[in-house]
Motif scaffolding. Structure first.
Motif, PDB file in Angstrom:
ATOM      1  N   TRP A   7     -70.196 -33.336 107.720  1.00 15.04           N
ATOM      2  CA  TRP A   7     -71.300 -32.792 107.165  1.00 15.04           C
ATOM      3  C   TRP A   7     -72.396 -33.240 108.113  1.00 15.04           C
ATOM      4  CZ3 TRP A   7     -73.279 -34.600 101.740  1.00 15.04           C
ATOM      5  CH2 TRP A   7     -74.748 -34.115 101.817  1.00 15.04           C
ATOM      6  N   GLU A   9     -76.332 -32.776 109.289  1.00 16.15           N
ATOM      7  CA  GLU A   9     -77.829 -32.532 108.854  1.00 16.15           C
ATOM      8  C   GLU A   9     -78.352 -32.183 110.189  1.00 16.15           C
ATOM      9  OE1 GLU A   9     -81.478 -34.030 106.167  1.00 16.15           O
ATOM     10  OE2 GLU A   9     -80.005 -35.316 106.433  1.00 16.15           O
ATOM     11  N   HIS A  14     -78.147 -28.029 106.472  1.00 14.35           N
ATOM     12  CA  HIS A  14     -76.938 -28.854 106.352  1.00 14.35           C
ATOM     13  C   HIS A  14     -75.893 -28.043 106.593  1.00 14.35           C
ATOM     14  CE1 HIS A  14     -79.177 -32.003 104.091  1.00 14.35           C
ATOM     15  NE2 HIS A  14     -79.986 -30.962 103.721  1.00 14.35           N
ATOM     16  N   LYS A  99     -82.347 -25.353 104.664  1.00 20.87           N
ATOM     17  CA  LYS A  99     -83.439 -26.524 103.850  1.00 20.87           C
ATOM     18  C   LYS A  99     -84.737 -25.819 103.697  1.00 20.87           C
ATOM     19  CE  LYS A  99     -81.994 -30.724 106.585  1.00 20.87           C
ATOM     20  NZ  LYS A  99     -82.451 -31.831 107.640  1.00 20.87           N
TER      21      LYS A  99
END
Length: 110
Positions: A7, A9, A14, A99
């Motif tokens: 994962w 960011e 993401h 986002k």
């Protein structure tokens, strides 16, 4: 099957990545659940008939992993849950969750 997922960011999204080599896209599920939960699951079955269709031959070794995996991630408030995209490229599942910049600014100021 290990179901390991990275994962990352990024400034605008993401990004989740997982090795799904050998799985067809129909064998991988990406779902959005209650509570801002992203769930990624799949199943790989390596049966004797898939490994070797020649009845006269004997399987010497099976090293390909098989089984089910399920991973769940609770996403932050700035994730646009309605704009999740998933694709498989060269055996890698890539799930992108954009986002919301307005929510990002509010979270940063707190």
């Amino acid at each position: 099957m290990n179901g390991q997922i990275d994962w990352n960011e990024m400034p605008e999204a993401h990004v989740f990545k997982s090795d799904v080599t050998g799985l067809r896209k129909e064998e991988v599920k990406v779902e959005i659940g209650d509570g801002r939960v992203l769930q990624i699951s799949g199943e790989r079955n390596v049966g004797r008939e898939e490994i070797n269709n020649d009845e006269a031959a004997a399987v010497q070794r099976v090293e390909c992993s098989s089984g089910k995996f399920t991973r769940s991630f609770t996403l932050p408030m700035n994730a646009k849950m309605d704009q999740v995209r998933a694709a498989v490229e060269n055996g890698v599942l890539i799930v992108t969750v954009p986002k919301d910049e307005a929510k990002q600014a509010v979270e940063s100021s707190n």
